[in-house]
Design a protein around this motif. Structure first.
Motif, PDB file in Angstrom:
ATOM      1  N   THR A   1       6.948   0.440   6.974  1.00  0.00           N
ATOM      2  CA  THR A   1       6.174   0.948   5.830  1.00  0.00           C
ATOM      3  C   THR A   1       6.924   1.926   4.931  1.00  0.00           C
ATOM      4  OG1 THR A   1       5.260   2.809   7.079  1.00  0.00           O
ATOM      5  CG2 THR A   1       3.988   0.750   7.119  1.00  0.00           C
ATOM      6  N   ASN A   2       8.162   2.248   5.259  1.00  0.00           N
ATOM      7  CA  ASN A   2       8.776   3.305   4.455  1.00  0.00           C
ATOM      8  C   ASN A   2       9.223   2.874   3.064  1.00  0.00           C
ATOM      9  OD1 ASN A   2       8.276   5.180   6.441  1.00  0.00           O
ATOM     10  ND2 ASN A   2      10.263   6.171   6.193  1.00  0.00           N
ATOM     11  N   VAL A   3       9.115   1.582   2.765  1.00  0.00           N
ATOM     12  CA  VAL A   3       9.299   1.167   1.367  1.00  0.00           C
ATOM     13  C   VAL A   3       7.977   1.236   0.604  1.00  0.00           C
ATOM     14  CG1 VAL A   3      11.316  -0.287   1.741  1.00  0.00           C
ATOM     15  CG2 VAL A   3       9.046  -1.263   2.021  1.00  0.00           C
ATOM     16  N   LEU A   4       6.892   1.534   1.314  1.00  0.00           N
ATOM     17  CA  LEU A   4       5.552   1.439   0.730  1.00  0.00           C
ATOM     18  C   LEU A   4       5.048   2.826   0.358  1.00  0.00           C
ATOM     19  CD1 LEU A   4       4.273  -1.103   3.398  1.00  0.00           C
ATOM     20  CD2 LEU A   4       5.346  -1.595   1.192  1.00  0.00           C
TER      21      LEU A   4
ATOM     22  N   LEU B   1       0.312   7.548  10.226  1.00  0.00           N
ATOM     23  CA  LEU B   1      -0.537   7.204   9.087  1.00  0.00           C
ATOM     24  C   LEU B   1      -0.123   5.849   8.501  1.00  0.00           C
ATOM     25  CD1 LEU B   1      -2.800   8.039   7.136  1.00  0.00           C
ATOM     26  CD2 LEU B   1      -1.058   9.175   5.738  1.00  0.00           C
ATOM     27  N   GLU B   2      -1.075   4.965   8.353  1.00  0.00           N
ATOM     28  CA  GLU B   2      -0.830   3.686   7.695  1.00  0.00           C
ATOM     29  C   GLU B   2      -1.514   3.625   6.326  1.00  0.00           C
ATOM     30  OE1 GLU B   2      -2.240   1.270  11.010  1.00  0.00           O
ATOM     31  OE2 GLU B   2      -0.198   0.592  11.366  1.00  0.00           O
ATOM     32  N   GLY B   3      -2.211   4.702   5.967  1.00  0.00           N
ATOM     33  CA  GLY B   3      -2.736   4.877   4.615  1.00  0.00           C
ATOM     34  C   GLY B   3      -3.456   3.655   4.078  1.00  0.00           C
ATOM     35  N   THR B   4      -3.061   3.224   2.882  1.00  0.00           N
ATOM     36  CA  THR B   4      -3.699   2.047   2.295  1.00  0.00           C
ATOM     37  C   THR B   4      -2.979   0.753   2.666  1.00  0.00           C
ATOM     38  OG1 THR B   4      -2.496   2.095   0.198  1.00  0.00           O
ATOM     39  CG2 THR B   4      -4.508   3.409   0.328  1.00  0.00           C
ATOM     40  N   VAL B   5      -1.939   0.846   3.510  1.00  0.00           N
ATOM     41  CA  VAL B   5      -1.320  -0.385   3.999  1.00  0.00           C
ATOM     42  C   VAL B   5      -2.322  -1.104   4.895  1.00  0.00           C
ATOM     43  CG1 VAL B   5       0.553  -1.362   5.383  1.00  0.00           C
ATOM     44  CG2 VAL B   5       1.000   0.536   3.830  1.00  0.00           C
TER      45      VAL B   5
ATOM     46  N   GLY C   1     -11.936   1.635  -3.990  1.00  0.00           N
ATOM     47  CA  GLY C   1     -11.925   1.857  -2.538  1.00  0.00           C
ATOM     48  C   GLY C   1     -10.836   2.783  -2.047  1.00  0.00           C
ATOM     49  N   MET C   2     -10.343   3.671  -2.887  1.00  0.00           N
ATOM     50  CA  MET C   2      -9.245   4.525  -2.436  1.00  0.00           C
ATOM     51  C   MET C   2      -9.665   5.523  -1.353  1.00  0.00           C
ATOM     52  SD  MET C   2      -6.563   3.349  -3.782  1.00  0.00           S
ATOM     53  CE  MET C   2      -5.308   4.623  -3.529  1.00  0.00           C
ATOM     54  N   GLU C   3     -10.972   5.636  -1.125  1.00  0.00           N
ATOM     55  CA  GLU C   3     -11.416   6.481  -0.003  1.00  0.00           C
ATOM     56  C   GLU C   3     -11.141   5.800   1.342  1.00  0.00           C
ATOM     57  OE1 GLU C   3     -13.131   4.851  -2.140  1.00  0.00           O
ATOM     58  OE2 GLU C   3     -15.100   4.199  -1.457  1.00  0.00           O
ATOM     59  N   PHE C   4     -10.924   4.490   1.311  1.00  0.00           N
ATOM     60  CA  PHE C   4     -10.639   3.755   2.557  1.00  0.00           C
ATOM     61  C   PHE C   4      -9.121   3.710   2.757  1.00  0.00           C
ATOM     62  CE2 PHE C   4     -14.614   1.760   0.818  1.00  0.00           C
ATOM     63  CZ  PHE C   4     -15.469   2.489   1.630  1.00  0.00           C
ATOM     64  N   SER C   5      -8.590   4.840   3.085  1.00  0.00           N
ATOM     65  CA  SER C   5      -7.146   5.050   3.026  1.00  0.00           C
ATOM     66  C   SER C   5      -6.639   5.845   4.208  1.00  0.00           C
ATOM     67  CB  SER C   5      -6.824   5.796   1.727  1.00  0.00           C
ATOM     68  OG  SER C   5      -7.769   6.848   1.527  1.00  0.00           O
TER      69      SER C   5
ATOM     70  N   GLY D   1       0.835  -1.197   0.000  1.00  0.00           N
ATOM     71  CA  GLY D   1       0.000   0.000   0.000  1.00  0.00           C
ATOM     72  C   GLY D   1       0.868   1.244   0.000  1.00  0.00           C
ATOM     73  N   CYS D   2       0.285   2.333   0.453  1.00  0.00           N
ATOM     74  CA  CYS D   2       1.040   3.590   0.535  1.00  0.00           C
ATOM     75  C   CYS D   2       0.823   4.195   1.913  1.00  0.00           C
ATOM     76  CB  CYS D   2       0.579   4.553  -0.556  1.00  0.00           C
ATOM     77  SG  CYS D   2       1.461   6.137  -0.530  1.00  0.00           S
ATOM     78  N   ALA D   3       1.932   4.375   2.649  1.00  0.00           N
ATOM     79  CA  ALA D   3       1.840   4.958   3.990  1.00  0.00           C
ATOM     80  C   ALA D   3       2.590   6.284   4.077  1.00  0.00           C
ATOM     81  CB  ALA D   3       2.347   3.976   5.041  1.00  0.00           C
ATOM     82  N   PHE D   4       3.003   6.816   2.921  1.00  0.00           N
ATOM     83  CA  PHE D   4       3.501   8.193   2.846  1.00  0.00           C
ATOM     84  C   PHE D   4       4.735   8.451   3.708  1.00  0.00           C
ATOM     85  CE2 PHE D   4      -0.940   8.154   1.642  1.00  0.00           C
ATOM     86  CZ  PHE D   4      -0.924   8.849   0.449  1.00  0.00           C
ATOM     87  N   LEU D   5       5.598   7.447   3.839  1.00  0.00           N
ATOM     88  CA  LEU D   5       6.857   7.609   4.592  1.00  0.00           C
ATOM     89  C   LEU D   5       6.610   8.103   6.021  1.00  0.00           C
ATOM     90  CD1 LEU D   5       9.044   9.202   1.738  1.00  0.00           C
ATOM     91  CD2 LEU D   5       9.193   6.850   2.585  1.00  0.00           C
ATOM     92  N   SER D   6       5.591   7.516   6.647  1.00  0.00           N
ATOM     93  CA  SER D   6       5.221   7.952   8.002  1.00  0.00           C
ATOM     94  C   SER D   6       6.077   7.304   9.084  1.00  0.00           C
ATOM     95  CB  SER D   6       3.763   7.579   8.271  1.00  0.00           C
ATOM     96  OG  SER D   6       3.641   6.170   8.419  1.00  0.00           O
TER      97      SER D   6
END
Lengths: 108, 536
Positions: free
Chosen positions: B203-206, B323-327, B223-227, B193-198
């Motif tokens: 998750t920083n590879v994501l 933030l875990e975003g879409t991960v 489902g990108m609103e579930f992010s 997924g994408c966690a925006f380098l949080s």
């Protein structure tokens, strides 16, 4: 973040260079690796788990660097503490064997 | 890197031909690679970092949605998440995943994963996995299946054939300072997924790299609103382990308990409190047996405390939400059939890169479904890609499809670090992302759209920065899909909370699809089938 590659312990095997998922270390010919991109460290502790010499220390601080003192880390038994907790030492028993998540999952 | 869009695939230091190329070496990618190889395909797996330590699973521990094939238990497992997920999960997919996960976990046992045993009965307990052990084994299984692994080899862009189908990728070998190209009969996106380098654990590879590459060849998302998942960690630490905070008491600076604050069902209260000032946690609700089980199960959870000299059961410590975003959110590449094909021929998706709505709807409570989805979707995508590759002619010139930050459109060079910081300002913010409101989403989108236009016209100042620049572009693209979807879903459902629409609109019990880069489109899919429960 990664704060220490112990000159005393490191044998220059470069496993940390190979396995760090965010490419924090640089191999140095005929020497020990350097922490080349510390700010890319994601504080995941994987390098400690894979270091066969317990030569690395990842401070728990994820967002800023902190000063560390190697003799104090040794005195507190922190070098290699994660590898030992995983049972990834020669005489260790895999931590997975004592995984008790099933006792916690019921409670989730 | 001054090249036009629609470039022919360039020559590279490493040039390989394979039936299947898997991008990403976390659990989903590793399972996909193994499945493709077992189906007879030649397989290359390229990971940005190191297959075995990369991704959110390797440094952590996770429970797994492992339910024996007992109808009552399986039905209960499916029902337990239905309302949480906003009634967007699909029972047939849930059953498939329960079957495939049961099978996959049993295979891990056969391959030597050291599962614990019940103290009384001696039977093997297979409901959780230790990340380091699991992913070390998955690397071994991939290698022994004949998978060629390229570590430290971030992909930059996909290659497409004359038929428009995915046909490989190219990237850089960041420790060698050269390039790689793999021409393949099919591609599996398993980049997470994408966690925006949080800095949420692992998750920083994501950074949404696979999302961007897939979108560049026309893939659609769902489902990108579930992010907007956020995980609890000590304020100083990366170790997000929200589940353990079930036993926490949350207090304010004065030491008073915060009413309603909880890891489950009260995390938004914590977010509100964090907007006002520091919040503290103490795991004082865990009794002695829980404490022992926690320490036995999750050594990484205790590392930050032990190293700081804190006792999390007795000492108060400042906490934060990362933030875990879409991960941990459920949006991702849209899946169109049982083989985890995307909307683009030859392109498959697995794990967190693929939408997990099929089994979770719009909410994931814990890691168990994510782990199950990685195993299941990985196996299906790998087998599906192998099958597609078998029937495909390999001829014609391949085109490199990457745009943003790769193709110089004559604009000013941009600084990836500044761009990343700007995206983080729009995505970390509770006011924009956690508690959504159309006015704030629109404002964020204006800024993100402008940043996207800069990246479409310009390239990074230094070629050294190309990987970072693509990450920045990917994060910008993902944030734009998130917020366009967040505007389109005009209700509150799952983890998507709209302050102006606190209720659920039954007519929107549909999946929401997103696509496009320069112009983002959203559209709702058809009404979902009745659940087994309702139909029965």
């Amino acid at each position: 973040m990664i704060e220490l590659v112990s000159e005393e312990r490191c044998t220059g095997c470069n496993i940390c260079v190979a396995i760090c998922p965010t490419n924090v270390f640089d191999a140095v010919p005929a020497s020990i690796p350097t922490i080349a991109r510390q700010s890319d460290c994601q504080t995941c502790f994987m390098c400690e788990a894979y270091c066969p010499e317990d030569a690395l220390y990842v401070a728990p601080d994820a967002d800023e660097t902190v000063a560390v003192d190697e003799p104090r880390l040794v005195a507190r038994d922190l070098l290699g503490s994660y590898r030992s907790a995983l049972g990834w030492t020669k005489t260790g028993r895999p931590r997975a064997l004592s995984d008790a998540m099933h006792k916690l999952v019921k409670s989730f | 890197m001054a090249q036009d869009t629609g470039r022919s695939s360039p020559s590279a230091a490493v040039e390989l031909d394979a039936d299947v190329l898997v991008l990403g070496g976390g659990p989903a990618g590793a399972w996909a690679a193994v499945a493709a190889a077992r189906a007879g395909a030649t397989v290359v797996l390229a990971d940005k970092g190191f297959c075995g330590t990369s991704g959110a699973t390797a440094p952590s521990g996770t429970s797994v949605w492992y339910v024996p094939p007992d109808e009552t238990r399986r039905r209960a497992a499916i029902e337990s998440r239905r309302a949480l997920g906003g009634h967007l999960a699909d029972d047939r997919w849930s059953r498939r995943v329960l079957d495939a996960t049961f099978d996959g976990m049993n295979e891990l046992a056969e391959r030597g994963y050291p599962f614990p045993r019940d103290e009384e009965t001696g039977s093997s307990i297979r409901v959780s996995l230790q990340g380091p052990e699991y992913m070390r084994l998955m690397r071994k299984l991939a290698k022994s299946a004949g998978v060629r692994i390229l570590d430290h080899s971030p992909a930059l862009e996909l290659l497409v054939g004359p038929d428009g189908a995915a046909a490989g990728a190219r990237g850089v070998r960041r420790q060698k300072g050269d390039d790689w190209t793999v021409r393949a009969g099919a591609v599996v996106i398993a980049t997470g997924g994408c966690a925006f380098l949080s800095r949420a654990l692992g998750t920083n590879v994501l950074t949404g790299d696979g999302h961007l590459m897939a979108a560049e060849i026309g893939a659609e998302f769902s489902g990108m609103e579930f992010s907007n998942a956020y995980g609890l960690s000590p304020a100083f630490s990366s170790v997000t382990k929200s589940a353990f905070y079930k036993w926490a008491t949350f207090t304010d600076e004065a030491g008073d308990a915060i009413p309603g604050a909880a890891s489950q069902g009260g995390r938004s209260v914590i977010a509100r409190a964090l907007e006002k000032g520091p919040v503290f946690g103490r795991l004082d609700k865990a009794d002695e047996s829980i404490r022992r089980a926690m320490r036995a199960s999750q050594p990484n959870f205790f590392l930050p405390f032990d190293r700081r000299g804190l006792d999390p059961f007795n000492d108060r410590f400042a906490i934060t939400l990362r933030l875990e975003g879409t991960v941990r959110g459920t949006g991702g590449l849209r899946i169109v059939d049982d083989s985890c094909a995307t909307t683009v021929p030859g392109l498959y998706a697995a794990g967190d890169a693929a939408t997990r709505e099929l089994i979770c709807g719009g909410f994931t409570g814990g890691g168990s479904h994510n782990a199950a989805w990685a195993i299941s979707s990985g196996r299906w995508a790998g087998a599906g890609a192998a099958e597609f590759s078998r029937g495909r002619a390999r001829a014609g010139d391949l085109q490199a499809a990457g745009g943003a930050a790769l193709a110089d459109g004559g604009g000013a060079a941009f600084d990836p670090a500044a761009a990343i910081h700007a995206v983080q300002a729009q995505t970390f913010s509770f006011q924009t992302n956690y508690f959504r409101h159309p006015d704030r989403l629109t404002l964020a989108l204006e800024r993100l759209d402008e940043q996207w236009r800069t990246m479409r016209r310009g390239v990074p100042a230094s070629r050294e920065d190309v990987v970072r620049a693509r990450e920045a572009a990917a994060m910008t693209a993902v944030a734009r899909w998130m917020y366009r979807s967040g505007l389109a879903r005009d209700e509150t459902r799952g983890m998507h909370r709209r302050e102006d629409r606190p209720g659920t609109d039954e007519s929107l019990r549909r999946h929401l699809f997103t696509s496009g880069l320069d112009e983002v489109q959203t559209r709702f899919g058809g009404a979902l089938a009745q659940t087994e429960e309702v139909a029965a």
